[in-house]
Design a protein around this motif. Structure first.
Motif, PDB file in Angstrom:
ATOM      1  N   GLY A 222      19.259  -0.396  24.879  1.00 33.68           N
ATOM      2  CA  GLY A 222      19.456   0.500  23.750  1.00 33.68           C
ATOM      3  C   GLY A 222      18.717   1.804  24.008  1.00 33.68           C
ATOM      4  N   ASN A 223      18.538   2.612  22.998  1.00 31.11           N
ATOM      5  CA  ASN A 223      17.821   3.889  23.120  1.00 31.11           C
ATOM      6  C   ASN A 223      18.359   4.745  24.259  1.00 31.11           C
ATOM      7  N   ASP A 224      19.645   4.686  24.515  1.00 36.70           N
ATOM      8  CA  ASP A 224      20.225   5.420  25.642  1.00 36.70           C
ATOM      9  C   ASP A 224      20.020   6.925  25.519  1.00 36.70           C
ATOM     10  N   ASP A 225      20.099   7.446  24.294  1.00 34.07           N
ATOM     11  CA  ASP A 225      19.893   8.883  24.101  1.00 34.07           C
ATOM     12  C   ASP A 225      18.453   9.272  24.420  1.00 34.07           C
TER      13      ASP A 225
ATOM     14  N   ASN B  26       8.315  19.491  23.272  1.00 39.45           N
ATOM     15  CA  ASN B  26       7.831  18.783  22.087  1.00 39.45           C
ATOM     16  C   ASN B  26       8.903  17.796  21.678  1.00 39.45           C
ATOM     17  N   THR B  27       8.509  16.560  21.491  1.00 39.92           N
ATOM     18  CA  THR B  27       9.462  15.527  21.113  1.00 39.92           C
ATOM     19  C   THR B  27       8.834  14.664  20.040  1.00 39.92           C
ATOM     20  N   LEU B  28       9.556  14.441  18.974  1.00 37.68           N
ATOM     21  CA  LEU B  28       9.116  13.549  17.914  1.00 37.68           C
ATOM     22  C   LEU B  28       9.921  12.269  18.029  1.00 37.68           C
TER      23      LEU B  28
ATOM     24  N   LYS C 176       9.081   2.662  21.591  1.00 38.90           N
ATOM     25  CA  LYS C 176       8.675   4.075  21.608  1.00 38.90           C
ATOM     26  C   LYS C 176       7.476   4.295  22.529  1.00 38.90           C
ATOM     27  N   THR C 177       6.449   3.518  22.370  1.00 33.72           N
ATOM     28  CA  THR C 177       5.241   3.672  23.179  1.00 33.72           C
ATOM     29  C   THR C 177       5.521   3.330  24.634  1.00 33.72           C
ATOM     30  N   ALA C 178       6.302   2.290  24.881  1.00 34.73           N
ATOM     31  CA  ALA C 178       6.626   1.903  26.257  1.00 34.73           C
ATOM     32  C   ALA C 178       7.371   3.021  26.968  1.00 34.73           C
ATOM     33  N   MET C 179       8.256   3.700  26.255  1.00 32.54           N
ATOM     34  CA  MET C 179       9.033   4.777  26.860  1.00 32.54           C
ATOM     35  C   MET C 179       8.135   5.966  27.208  1.00 32.54           C
TER      36      MET C 179
END
Length: 86
Positions: free
Chosen positions: A26-29, A51-53, A62-65
């Motif tokens: 997932g999270n492909d984008d 800058n990325t939120l 999120k943290t792993a990425m």
């Protein structure tokens, strides 16, 4: 009044952390965005303006990425092909 919580199971969370971009499900984008950012920083010489939120549910990766992005950004032997950046 005290609230009782279920005991937290002893799980080795580091074992399940993805070590390659293609390991993310997932999270492909988000993966494509971070790979593009990594390409710009490492191979095109851009140094600022990123800058990325990142938002999402708990345990969504999120943290792993971000950790993989930082590892890739400071890696001395980064290869475009093995990191899936081509």
């Amino acid at each position: 009044m005290t609230t009782k919580f279920a005991p937290i199971p002893n799980i080795d969370l580091e074992r399940y952390r993805p070590n390659k971009w293609e390991d993310f499900v997932g999270n492909d984008d988000c993966v494509a965005h971070f790979q593009h950012t990594l390409r710009l920083v490492r191979f095109s010489g851009h140094r600022s303006g990123f800058n990325t939120l990142i938002t999402g549910p708990s345990r969504g990766g999120k943290t792993a990425m971000v950790k993989l992005l930082l590892k890739s950004a400071i890696c001395l032997n980064l290869d475009e092909e093995t990191q899936g950046l081509r």
